[in-house]
Design a protein around this motif. Structure first.
Motif, short mmCIF file in Angstrom:
data_model
loop_
_atom_site.label_atom_id
_atom_site.label_comp_id
_atom_site.label_asym_id
_atom_site.label_seq_id
_atom_site.Cartn_x
_atom_site.Cartn_y
_atom_site.Cartn_z
N ALA A 293 0.84 -1.20 0.00
CA ALA A 293 0.00 0.00 0.00
C ALA A 293 0.87 1.25 0.00
CB ALA A 293 -0.94 0.01 1.21
N GLY A 294 0.25 2.37 -0.36
CA GLY A 294 0.98 3.62 -0.44
C GLY A 294 1.06 4.39 0.85
N SER A 295 0.79 3.73 1.97
CA SER A 295 0.89 4.36 3.27
C SER A 295 0.98 3.28 4.33
CB SER A 295 -0.35 5.24 3.54
OG SER A 295 -0.24 5.91 4.77
N VAL A 296 1.34 3.67 5.53
CA VAL A 296 1.34 2.74 6.66
C VAL A 296 -0.10 2.39 7.00
CG1 VAL A 296 1.81 2.52 9.13
CG2 VAL A 296 3.53 3.53 7.61
N ILE A 297 -0.41 1.10 7.08
CA ILE A 297 -1.75 0.61 7.38
C ILE A 297 -1.73 -0.02 8.78
CG2 ILE A 297 -3.60 -0.95 6.65
CD1 ILE A 297 -3.04 1.28 4.63
N SER A 298 -2.62 0.44 9.65
CA SER A 298 -2.57 -0.02 11.04
C SER A 298 -2.80 -1.52 11.14
CB SER A 298 -3.61 0.73 11.88
OG SER A 298 -4.92 0.54 11.37
N SER A 299 -3.70 -2.06 10.33
CA SER A 299 -3.99 -3.50 10.42
C SER A 299 -2.91 -4.36 9.77
CB SER A 299 -5.35 -3.81 9.77
OG SER A 299 -5.45 -3.25 8.48
N PHE A 300 -1.91 -3.73 9.16
CA PHE A 300 -0.73 -4.44 8.68
C PHE A 300 0.35 -4.48 9.77
CE2 PHE A 300 -1.13 -3.45 3.81
CZ PHE A 300 -2.36 -4.08 3.78
N GLY A 301 0.00 -4.05 10.97
CA GLY A 301 0.99 -3.94 12.03
C GLY A 301 1.81 -2.67 11.88
N ASP A 302 1.10 -1.56 11.50
CA ASP A 302 1.76 -0.27 11.26
C ASP A 302 2.90 -0.41 10.25
OD1 ASP A 302 0.10 1.24 12.91
OD2 ASP A 302 1.27 0.74 14.69
#
Length: 514
Positions: free
Chosen positions: A158-167
């Motif tokens: 993804a093009g940003s930090v995703i919280s559900s990816f473990g930040d």
């Protein structure tokens, strides 16, 4: 990418991915960029050795690099050692001016732009691209969160930090293994339309969320940007899938144009206007959830605000169902146990960095709650739909938005649309324009003040605050007024610039008084 470097990369992957990439040394120039860090994570998970260089200023992506044990070096030709086999670089840097790139060129080391390297990675897996003027980061994050629940052998970027990816910017499932064959290894990535970067990607499936005029410095007309998405869709192979938003005029137009020439690919519409199994019906917004139903699969909910995010969720479900079918899963299983996992994944999604991101809470001197949110919305449509989502999700709050427009060309081309996009806010603060390095501000026909004046014609309370300190003082004054807000305030910073600093300043000052 040169044909030689592309071939070398493909050969590395094609022979034996674990053996070939484990220990292969990639050097990233501009390693702190969001996309670059995401690609670092993908290659690191495949066993590569990573080094990189960038400026000394600390960014949120440094946290990702820290977790990987990678420290960005300053730019220097000495970074290009004998062990470096490939150099991946950001388009912000040139061979003529950057010492790392100049030394790599002197040594004859294959060099790839980020978009080219992402394309090379996509050619090594069964890949899907997520594209659109709006919503591609959130949609990609939703796909990754679902795929983690499904535990298919997959990686998502993804093009940003995703919280559900473990930040993190990426998700690598526990079932993923580089030894799995190309056809059984799924890769999903956010792909960018700017300067046609997504044309380097090799998609088997595409999600198209939206198409409208944007990036006017590169696409002067709507037809220019529309045609870029058409050409990207043409890259789909025979039997490929185009999943498109039937509620979006531009996406539907692209699908229609592509269908006239490509009867050999599948078209999967989603949305309220769609026919078929991904037809959407909106449900209630209550208790921190937005409920909805998908015609062929039943009831779902997400925990992030906005009808636009519900549409993004339906797109993510459509892609994941298509991937399950590609894996040969039965319809009974898809609509049974896999559907239950999809529902669980959707409810675990909490957004991404600068995507309706909750950054803090405080109280006014009167004791009213203030929720601070930062959002990347920098196009009139994104601003309007995001604020409307906040209005519905956070009922009985008063909304203050601080907005910083991004690029003079976009602001000038869409001035009236920007001015009309704040109707869901109670108070609007507008900052100076965040210009691009490609623009000459002295020749610009528009300014933040001009945008604010135009917005005042459409909205009852608009204040121009050119600098961030001034904007913070204006915001504190607004928060100090008698509000009558039953549940307090929502303070939202919006834009692709750095006006998130306004929210940080206001939050700090309110917190220090408590």
């Amino acid at each position: 990418m040169s044909s030689e470097s592309s071939s070398n990369f493909a050969n590395l992957e094609g022979k034996s991915l674990p053996a070939e990439l484990r220990g292969v040394h990639f050097h990233f120039v501009g390693i702190k960029g969001t996309g670059m860090v995401a690609l670092v994570e993908i290659l690191n998970a495949r066993g590569a050795v990573i080094t990189g260089s960038d400026v000394s200023e600390r960014f949120y992506t440094d946290d990702v690099l820290d977790k990987l044990g990678i420290k960005a070096m300053g730019f220097s030709g000495e970074n290009i050692t004998d062990s470096v086999q490939f150099v991946i670089y950001s388009s912000a840097y040139s061979v003529e001016k950057n010492p790392d790139l100049a030394e790599a060129k002197r040594r004859g080391i294959p060099m790839m732009l980020y978009s080219e390297a992402l394309g090379a990675v996509s050619a090594t897996a069964f890949s899907s691209g997520v594209c659109g003027v709006h919503g591609k980061t959130t949609t990609t994050g939703l796909v990754g969160t679902i795929l983690r629940e499904l535990d298919l052998p997959s990686q998502v970027l993804a093009g940003s930090v995703i919280s559900s990816f473990g930040d993190s910017c990426t998700m690598t499932s526990s079932a993923f293994s580089p030894s799995v064959s190309k056809e059984e290894r799924f890769f999903v990535a956010e792909t960018c339309e700017y300067q046609r970067h997504f044309m380097a990607f090799e998609p088997r499936k595409i999600i198209l969320t939206s198409v409208e005029s944007d990036h006017q410095d590169y696409y002067p007309t709507y037809e220019d940007i529309r045609n870029a998405f058409v050409d990207y869709a043409y890259k789909l192979p025979i039997g490929g899938t185009l999943i498109y938003c039937a509620d979006d005029k531009g996406a539907s137009e692209v699908a229609k144009i592509v269908a006239e020439k490509r009867g050999d690919i599948r078209f999967v519409p989603y949305g309220v206007s769609a026919s078929g199994e991904f037809k959407l019906s909106f449900g209630a917004v209550e208790n921190g959830k937005h409920s909805f139903s998908i015609a062929g699969f039943g009831d779902f909910a997400i925990c992030v605000p906005g009808d636009h995010n519900v549409r993004n969720a339906v797109a993510a479900v459509a892609l994941c169902v298509d991937i399950l079918r590609t894996c040969g899963k039965s319809e009974e299983d898809i609509k049974g146990r896999y559907c239950a996992l999809i529902k669980a994944g959707l409810e675990k999604f909490r957004g991404g960095k600068r995507r309706s991101e909750i950054v803090g809470r405080a109280k006014t001197q009167r004791g009213e709650d203030v929720l601070f949110i930062d959002d990347y919305g920098h196009h009139p449509t994104a601003i309007r739909t995001t604020l409307a989502g906040f209005r519905e999700f956070y009922k009985n709050h008063k909304i203050i938005v601080d907005f910083m427009s991004h690029t003079y060309t976009r602001t000038a081309a869409l001035l009236d649309e920007f001015a009309s996009s704040f109707s869901s806010a109670d108070y609007v603060i507008i900052n100076k324009i965040y210009g691009s390095a490609r623009e000459d501000a002295s020749c610009a026909s528009v300014s933040g003040k001009i945008l604010a004046d135009r917005a005042k014609e459409k909205h009852g309370c608009v204040v121009y605050a050119e600098e961030f300190d001034e904007a913070a003082e204006v915001a504190l004054k607004m928060l100090g007024e008698e509000s009558g807000a039953k549940d307090g305030y929502l303070f939202v910073t919006m834009g692709a610039g750095d006006n998130w600093k306004v929210g940080k300043n206001v939050l700090s000052k309110l917190s220090s008084k408590q």
